[in-house]
Motif scaffolding. Structure first.
Motif, PDB file in Angstrom:
ATOM      1  N   LYS B  57     -14.960 -22.226 -25.182  1.00 13.25           N
ATOM      2  CA  LYS B  57     -14.877 -20.802 -25.470  1.00 13.25           C
ATOM      3  C   LYS B  57     -14.223 -20.057 -24.320  1.00 13.25           C
ATOM      4  CE  LYS B  57     -18.974 -20.545 -28.426  1.00 13.25           C
ATOM      5  NZ  LYS B  57     -20.302 -19.908 -28.620  1.00 13.25           N
ATOM      6  N   GLY B  58     -13.431 -19.066 -24.697  1.00 10.31           N
ATOM      7  CA  GLY B  58     -12.871 -18.156 -23.716  1.00 10.31           C
ATOM      8  C   GLY B  58     -13.725 -16.910 -23.603  1.00 10.31           C
ATOM      9  N   ASP B  59     -13.098 -15.809 -23.252  1.00  8.74           N
ATOM     10  CA  ASP B  59     -13.837 -14.578 -23.004  1.00  8.74           C
ATOM     11  C   ASP B  59     -14.296 -13.865 -24.281  1.00  8.74           C
ATOM     12  OD1 ASP B  59     -11.376 -14.064 -20.477  1.00  8.74           O
ATOM     13  OD2 ASP B  59     -13.398 -14.872 -20.228  1.00  8.74           O
ATOM     14  N   ILE B  60     -13.588 -14.103 -25.397  1.00 10.28           N
ATOM     15  CA  ILE B  60     -13.887 -13.341 -26.625  1.00 10.28           C
ATOM     16  C   ILE B  60     -13.965 -14.276 -27.830  1.00 10.28           C
ATOM     17  CG2 ILE B  60     -12.953 -11.148 -25.793  1.00 10.28           C
ATOM     18  CD1 ILE B  60     -10.386 -11.838 -27.427  1.00 10.28           C
ATOM     19  N   ALA B  61     -14.749 -15.346 -27.750  1.00 13.14           N
ATOM     20  CA  ALA B  61     -14.790 -16.373 -28.798  1.00 13.14           C
ATOM     21  C   ALA B  61     -15.577 -15.962 -30.047  1.00 13.14           C
ATOM     22  CB  ALA B  61     -15.376 -17.648 -28.217  1.00 13.14           C
ATOM     23  N   GLU B  62     -16.419 -14.960 -29.943  1.00 14.98           N
ATOM     24  CA  GLU B  62     -17.265 -14.614 -31.078  1.00 14.98           C
ATOM     25  C   GLU B  62     -16.438 -14.198 -32.294  1.00 14.98           C
ATOM     26  OE1 GLU B  62     -20.314 -11.806 -30.151  1.00 14.98           O
ATOM     27  OE2 GLU B  62     -21.018 -11.666 -32.224  1.00 14.98           O
ATOM     28  N   GLY B  63     -16.761 -14.829 -33.449  1.00 14.90           N
ATOM     29  CA  GLY B  63     -16.040 -14.512 -34.669  1.00 14.90           C
ATOM     30  C   GLY B  63     -14.812 -15.380 -34.906  1.00 14.90           C
ATOM     31  N   TYR B  64     -14.594 -16.338 -34.004  1.00 17.38           N
ATOM     32  CA  TYR B  64     -13.457 -17.254 -34.112  1.00 17.38           C
ATOM     33  C   TYR B  64     -13.947 -18.693 -34.050  1.00 17.38           C
ATOM     34  CZ  TYR B  64     -10.775 -13.097 -32.692  1.00 17.38           C
ATOM     35  OH  TYR B  64     -10.234 -11.838 -32.607  1.00 17.38           O
ATOM     36  N   SER B  65     -13.167 -19.604 -34.643  1.00 14.73           N
ATOM     37  CA  SER B  65     -13.440 -21.025 -34.472  1.00 14.73           C
ATOM     38  C   SER B  65     -12.117 -21.776 -34.380  1.00 14.73           C
ATOM     39  CB  SER B  65     -14.287 -21.574 -35.630  1.00 14.73           C
ATOM     40  OG  SER B  65     -13.553 -21.519 -36.835  1.00 14.73           O
ATOM     41  N   VAL B  66     -12.167 -22.948 -33.745  1.00 16.98           N
ATOM     42  CA  VAL B  66     -10.962 -23.764 -33.572  1.00 16.98           C
ATOM     43  C   VAL B  66     -11.307 -25.225 -33.813  1.00 16.98           C
ATOM     44  CG1 VAL B  66      -9.828 -22.226 -31.911  1.00 16.98           C
ATOM     45  CG2 VAL B  66     -11.384 -24.012 -31.089  1.00 16.98           C
ATOM     46  N   SER B  67     -10.263 -26.045 -33.916  1.00 10.00           N
ATOM     47  CA  SER B  67     -10.422 -27.488 -33.945  1.00 10.00           C
ATOM     48  C   SER B  67      -9.247 -28.098 -33.195  1.00 10.00           C
ATOM     49  CB  SER B  67     -10.479 -28.016 -35.381  1.00 10.00           C
ATOM     50  OG  SER B  67      -9.260 -27.735 -36.062  1.00 10.00           O
ATOM     51  N   ARG B  68      -9.438 -29.314 -32.692  1.00  9.57           N
ATOM     52  CA  ARG B  68      -8.341 -30.016 -32.005  1.00  9.57           C
ATOM     53  C   ARG B  68      -8.432 -31.490 -32.379  1.00  9.57           C
ATOM     54  NH1 ARG B  68      -5.628 -29.730 -26.842  1.00  9.57           N
ATOM     55  NH2 ARG B  68      -3.550 -30.574 -27.284  1.00  9.57           N
ATOM     56  N   GLU B  69      -8.034 -31.745 -33.622  1.00  8.67           N
ATOM     57  CA  GLU B  69      -8.095 -33.117 -34.130  1.00  8.67           C
ATOM     58  C   GLU B  69      -6.868 -33.925 -33.726  1.00  8.67           C
ATOM     59  OE1 GLU B  69      -8.737 -32.801 -38.312  1.00  8.67           O
ATOM     60  OE2 GLU B  69     -10.666 -31.779 -38.095  1.00  8.67           O
ATOM     61  N   LYS B  70      -5.774 -33.234 -33.450  1.00  7.22           N
ATOM     62  CA  LYS B  70      -4.545 -33.891 -33.010  1.00  7.22           C
ATOM     63  C   LYS B  70      -4.025 -33.185 -31.764  1.00  7.22           C
ATOM     64  CE  LYS B  70      -2.156 -33.060 -36.638  1.00  7.22           C
ATOM     65  NZ  LYS B  70      -1.005 -33.035 -37.569  1.00  7.22           N
ATOM     66  N   LYS B  71      -3.332 -33.903 -30.938  1.00 11.92           N
ATOM     67  CA  LYS B  71      -2.798 -33.323 -29.706  1.00 11.92           C
ATOM     68  C   LYS B  71      -1.836 -32.178 -30.020  1.00 11.92           C
ATOM     69  CE  LYS B  71      -0.605 -34.745 -25.387  1.00 11.92           C
ATOM     70  NZ  LYS B  71      -0.055 -35.908 -24.627  1.00 11.92           N
ATOM     71  N   GLU B  72      -1.099 -32.318 -31.127  1.00  9.27           N
ATOM     72  CA  GLU B  72      -0.049 -31.364 -31.443  1.00  9.27           C
ATOM     73  C   GLU B  72      -0.552 -30.076 -32.079  1.00  9.27           C
ATOM     74  OE1 GLU B  72       1.050 -35.509 -31.365  1.00  9.27           O
ATOM     75  OE2 GLU B  72      -0.255 -34.460 -32.791  1.00  9.27           O
ATOM     76  N   SER B  73      -1.784 -30.066 -32.559  1.00 14.01           N
ATOM     77  CA  SER B  73      -2.226 -28.976 -33.423  1.00 14.01           C
ATOM     78  C   SER B  73      -3.511 -28.320 -32.929  1.00 14.01           C
ATOM     79  CB  SER B  73      -2.447 -29.539 -34.838  1.00 14.01           C
ATOM     80  OG  SER B  73      -2.896 -28.534 -35.712  1.00 14.01           O
ATOM     81  N   PHE B  74      -3.564 -26.993 -32.987  1.00 15.48           N
ATOM     82  CA  PHE B  74      -4.740 -26.260 -32.504  1.00 15.48           C
ATOM     83  C   PHE B  74      -4.921 -25.017 -33.381  1.00 15.48           C
ATOM     84  CE2 PHE B  74      -8.143 -25.474 -29.858  1.00 15.48           C
ATOM     85  CZ  PHE B  74      -8.022 -24.433 -28.953  1.00 15.48           C
ATOM     86  N   PRO B  75      -5.384 -25.186 -34.610  1.00 20.63           N
ATOM     87  CA  PRO B  75      -5.519 -24.038 -35.507  1.00 20.63           C
ATOM     88  C   PRO B  75      -6.693 -23.135 -35.131  1.00 20.63           C
ATOM     89  CG  PRO B  75      -6.323 -26.035 -36.557  1.00 20.63           C
ATOM     90  CD  PRO B  75      -5.716 -26.461 -35.263  1.00 20.63           C
ATOM     91  N   LEU B  76      -6.511 -21.864 -35.391  1.00 19.41           N
ATOM     92  CA  LEU B  76      -7.535 -20.848 -35.113  1.00 19.41           C
ATOM     93  C   LEU B  76      -7.980 -20.225 -36.430  1.00 19.41           C
ATOM     94  CD1 LEU B  76      -9.007 -18.891 -33.002  1.00 19.41           C
ATOM     95  CD2 LEU B  76      -7.054 -17.374 -33.382  1.00 19.41           C
ATOM     96  N   THR B  77      -9.280 -20.219 -36.673  1.00 20.95           N
ATOM     97  CA  THR B  77      -9.825 -19.547 -37.845  1.00 20.95           C
ATOM     98  C   THR B  77     -10.487 -18.247 -37.420  1.00 20.95           C
ATOM     99  OG1 THR B  77     -10.159 -21.591 -39.086  1.00 20.95           O
ATOM    100  CG2 THR B  77     -11.459 -19.696 -39.764  1.00 20.95           C
TER     101      THR B  77
END
Lengths: 109, 113
Positions: B57-77
């Motif tokens: 988590k960074g400074d303002i993670a509340e209300g967001y989620s992420v995944s890092r299943e692959k090195k190339e991809s980092f989607p933000l929900t």
């Protein structure tokens, strides 16, 4: 206290002017330093890294004073295309990039 | 060409809806980041990841989620729990050595309908 502070701006200067931006950082353990340029509604782009000995790239000169925890950027012979927001970025050990709020520059014809 | 690709460029969210912002990089960078930028403001860190299957988590993670299943991809929900999601979202990547720089995608402007 904010971790990275910059001149509040905006700076409005005529073409050909020399302009200087200042930045201070609070973490004395910071490892690396950068200036980024950001145009309106665009992504930041690296302008230059800042080295301890100071460095120059054409019309741009960056200085670092570790004792005072101070970074500067000097732009000589300003061009209209230099109009943008300039972001001071400090990287603490462990890839923690901290961004300053930016200083907006408008170069006027 | 090597770089970071964010999509979509513009996204609209209805109240109560989750939306996902895409970020893909082919720079072989280990570290990836998501930042939020509000008008006239600096960048604020939402989440970052330094290795696959790990993120912080960074400074303002509340209300967001992420995944890092692959090195190339980092989607933000952006979830419905984020009550003020309208902002410019920037994805970045970089190496993990000292003096490594950040490279940014072109950003996604998210607005609420």
């Amino acid at each position: 206290r904010k971790e990275v502070e910059q001149d509040p701006g905006p700076f409005n200067v005529p073409e050909g002017a020399t302009v200087a931006f200042n930045c201070t950082y609070s973490n004395s353990a910071s490892q690396s330093f950068f200036w980024y340029r950001q145009d309106c509604r665009k992504e930041p782009k690296l302008l230059m890294s800042v080295y301890s000995s100071g460095n120059e790239d054409g019309r741009f000169t960056a200085q670092l004073n570790r004792a005072s925890q101070y970074i500067s950027l000097l732009i000589r012979d300003s061009k209209l295309s230099d109009s943008a927001t300039y972001l001071c970025v400090v990287n603490d050990y462990g890839q923690n990039f901290v961004f300053g709020p930016g200083t907006r520059l408008s170069v006027l014809p | 060409d090597g770089g970071i690709t964010q999509s979509p460029k513009y996204l609209f969210r209805k109240e109560g809806q989750n939306v996902t912002l895409s970020c893909e990089q082919n720079l072989n960078h280990d570290a990836m980041y998501w930042y939020r930028q509000d008008p006239g403001q600096g960048l604020r860190l939402i989440y970052y990841s330094q290795i696959v299957n790990d993120f912080q988590k960074g400074d303002i993670a509340e209300g967001y989620s992420v995944s890092r299943e692959k090195k190339e991809s980092f989607p933000l929900t952006v979830t419905s729990a984020q009550k003020n999601p309208t902002a410019f979202y920037l994805c970045a990547s970089g190496g993990t050595a000292t003096n490594e720089k950040l490279f940014f995608g072109s950003g996604t402007q998210l607005s609420v309908l």
